[in-house]
Design a protein around this motif. Sequence first.
Motif, PDB file in Angstrom:
ATOM      1  N   GLY A 195       0.814  -1.215   0.000  1.00 43.59           N
ATOM      2  CA  GLY A 195       0.000   0.000   0.000  1.00 43.59           C
ATOM      3  C   GLY A 195       0.847   1.265   0.000  1.00 43.59           C
ATOM      4  O   GLY A 195       0.562   2.209  -0.752  1.00 43.59           O
ATOM      5  N   LEU A 196       1.887   1.296   0.810  1.00 37.72           N
ATOM      6  CA  LEU A 196       2.775   2.466   0.842  1.00 37.72           C
ATOM      7  C   LEU A 196       3.516   2.642  -0.481  1.00 37.72           C
ATOM      8  O   LEU A 196       3.694   3.769  -0.958  1.00 37.72           O
ATOM      9  CB  LEU A 196       3.773   2.346   1.999  1.00 37.72           C
ATOM     10  CG  LEU A 196       3.195   2.484   3.400  1.00 37.72           C
ATOM     11  CD1 LEU A 196       4.259   2.174   4.449  1.00 37.72           C
ATOM     12  CD2 LEU A 196       2.602   3.867   3.611  1.00 37.72           C
ATOM     13  N   THR A 197       3.932   1.534  -1.082  1.00 34.18           N
ATOM     14  CA  THR A 197       4.612   1.594  -2.380  1.00 34.18           C
ATOM     15  C   THR A 197       3.676   2.140  -3.443  1.00 34.18           C
ATOM     16  O   THR A 197       4.046   3.035  -4.213  1.00 34.18           O
ATOM     17  CB  THR A 197       5.119   0.190  -2.775  1.00 34.18           C
ATOM     18  OG1 THR A 197       6.056  -0.246  -1.795  1.00 34.18           O
ATOM     19  CG2 THR A 197       5.769   0.196  -4.137  1.00 34.18           C
ATOM     20  N   ALA A 198       2.461   1.608  -3.490  1.00 34.86           N
ATOM     21  CA  ALA A 198       1.483   2.070  -4.477  1.00 34.86           C
ATOM     22  C   ALA A 198       1.172   3.553  -4.276  1.00 34.86           C
ATOM     23  O   ALA A 198       1.098   4.320  -5.244  1.00 34.86           O
ATOM     24  CB  ALA A 198       0.208   1.230  -4.389  1.00 34.86           C
ATOM     25  N   PHE A 199       1.007   3.949  -3.023  1.00 33.18           N
ATOM     26  CA  PHE A 199       0.719   5.355  -2.743  1.00 33.18           C
ATOM     27  C   PHE A 199       1.887   6.248  -3.171  1.00 33.18           C
ATOM     28  O   PHE A 199       1.693   7.275  -3.811  1.00 33.18           O
ATOM     29  CB  PHE A 199       0.415   5.562  -1.257  1.00 33.18           C
ATOM     30  CG  PHE A 199       0.151   7.004  -0.917  1.00 33.18           C
ATOM     31  CD1 PHE A 199      -1.047   7.601  -1.236  1.00 33.18           C
ATOM     32  CD2 PHE A 199       1.138   7.768  -0.289  1.00 33.18           C
ATOM     33  CE1 PHE A 199      -1.278   8.943  -0.941  1.00 33.18           C
ATOM     34  CE2 PHE A 199       0.928   9.108   0.017  1.00 33.18           C
ATOM     35  CZ  PHE A 199      -0.284   9.707  -0.308  1.00 33.18           C
ATOM     36  N   ALA A 200       3.109   5.851  -2.802  1.00 31.32           N
ATOM     37  CA  ALA A 200       4.287   6.675  -3.132  1.00 31.32           C
ATOM     38  C   ALA A 200       4.453   6.822  -4.646  1.00 31.32           C
ATOM     39  O   ALA A 200       4.695   7.933  -5.141  1.00 31.32           O
ATOM     40  CB  ALA A 200       5.540   6.060  -2.505  1.00 31.32           C
ATOM     41  N   LEU A 201       4.323   5.719  -5.389  1.00 28.82           N
ATOM     42  CA  LEU A 201       4.493   5.811  -6.851  1.00 28.82           C
ATOM     43  C   LEU A 201       3.336   6.565  -7.506  1.00 28.82           C
ATOM     44  O   LEU A 201       3.511   7.171  -8.559  1.00 28.82           O
ATOM     45  CB  LEU A 201       4.638   4.413  -7.461  1.00 28.82           C
ATOM     46  CG  LEU A 201       5.962   3.718  -7.143  1.00 28.82           C
ATOM     47  CD1 LEU A 201       5.936   2.268  -7.610  1.00 28.82           C
ATOM     48  CD2 LEU A 201       7.132   4.453  -7.765  1.00 28.82           C
ATOM     49  N   TRP A 202       2.174   6.542  -6.890  1.00 31.44           N
ATOM     50  CA  TRP A 202       1.052   7.315  -7.410  1.00 31.44           C
ATOM     51  C   TRP A 202       1.230   8.805  -7.117  1.00 31.44           C
ATOM     52  O   TRP A 202       0.974   9.650  -7.961  1.00 31.44           O
ATOM     53  CB  TRP A 202      -0.253   6.811  -6.792  1.00 31.44           C
ATOM     54  CG  TRP A 202      -1.453   7.633  -7.102  1.00 31.44           C
ATOM     55  CD1 TRP A 202      -2.138   7.689  -8.298  1.00 31.44           C
ATOM     56  CD2 TRP A 202      -2.138   8.538  -6.225  1.00 31.44           C
ATOM     57  NE1 TRP A 202      -3.193   8.558  -8.203  1.00 31.44           N
ATOM     58  CE2 TRP A 202      -3.214   9.098  -6.945  1.00 31.44           C
ATOM     59  CE3 TRP A 202      -1.940   8.927  -4.903  1.00 31.44           C
ATOM     60  CZ2 TRP A 202      -4.086  10.024  -6.373  1.00 31.44           C
ATOM     61  CZ3 TRP A 202      -2.802   9.842  -4.340  1.00 31.44           C
ATOM     62  CH2 TRP A 202      -3.864  10.378  -5.073  1.00 31.44           C
ATOM     63  N   LYS A 203       1.695   9.097  -5.905  1.00 27.43           N
ATOM     64  CA  LYS A 203       1.775  10.487  -5.445  1.00 27.43           C
ATOM     65  C   LYS A 203       2.957  11.249  -6.023  1.00 27.43           C
ATOM     66  O   LYS A 203       2.862  12.441  -6.315  1.00 27.43           O
ATOM     67  CB  LYS A 203       1.860  10.492  -3.907  1.00 27.43           C
ATOM     68  CG  LYS A 203       1.679  11.845  -3.276  1.00 27.43           C
ATOM     69  CD  LYS A 203       0.259  12.310  -3.431  1.00 27.43           C
ATOM     70  CE  LYS A 203       0.038  13.597  -2.665  1.00 27.43           C
ATOM     71  NZ  LYS A 203      -1.201  14.230  -3.021  1.00 27.43           N
ATOM     72  N   ILE A 204       4.110  10.593  -6.162  1.00 27.16           N
ATOM     73  CA  ILE A 204       5.326  11.300  -6.621  1.00 27.16           C
ATOM     74  C   ILE A 204       5.122  11.847  -8.025  1.00 27.16           C
ATOM     75  O   ILE A 204       4.686  11.183  -8.906  1.00 27.16           O
ATOM     76  CB  ILE A 204       6.551  10.360  -6.594  1.00 27.16           C
ATOM     77  CG1 ILE A 204       6.858   9.965  -5.151  1.00 27.16           C
ATOM     78  CG2 ILE A 204       7.768  10.991  -7.246  1.00 27.16           C
ATOM     79  CD1 ILE A 204       7.958   8.924  -5.003  1.00 27.16           C
TER      80      ILE A 204
END
Length: 188
Positions: free
Chosen positions: A179-188
């Motif tokens: 979840g954190l990986t998906a969020f980070a790659l979505w947000k950056i």
Amino acid sequence: MLPSVILNALLILLNLLCTVIGLRRAPASKLFRYFTTLSNLLCAAAAAAVLCCYALGELPLWVIVFKYAGTCAVTVTMLTVLLYLLPASGDWRLVLYGTDMILHVICPLMAIASFLFFEKTDMPAWVMAPGVAPVMLYAVLYCRKVVFAPEARRWEDFYGFNYKGKWPISCAAMTVLAGLTAFALWKI
């Protein structure tokens, strides 16, 4: 566009090479049990879709989401190796040598660079679901084969996620990491 083409072509070539080498060392029934193998092949398939769409002129959203899912999957692979498997093994040669270095670090870094710098566009928040899906699907398979399968048909717990029956903790940790990986790659 040229750097993206080069990175995606390299992702495909390196994954094919590592798969061929892997199949010479182990039967397919063992090689394709590993999330490393599956996530890298997913990423290579997404890279192939990107190259095909470049040839046609543009990247539709579904291809960008496909590449995002593949990039999330290999990023989770890399983070799992660096944060869990490497410290647990105590021997970098077990997880960062030869084709393992390519699949655990080099391909994930190329996928991240390719996606973030050349392919990513504004994406709706719902794309995080496909970003987490590969890890969740593999978690179901891994738990079924390692924890719940009859003894004679169980897989070896090659990641050590069920050490002393602690698979619920491992599952929760992998869910958070995905979840954190998906969020980070979505947000950056």
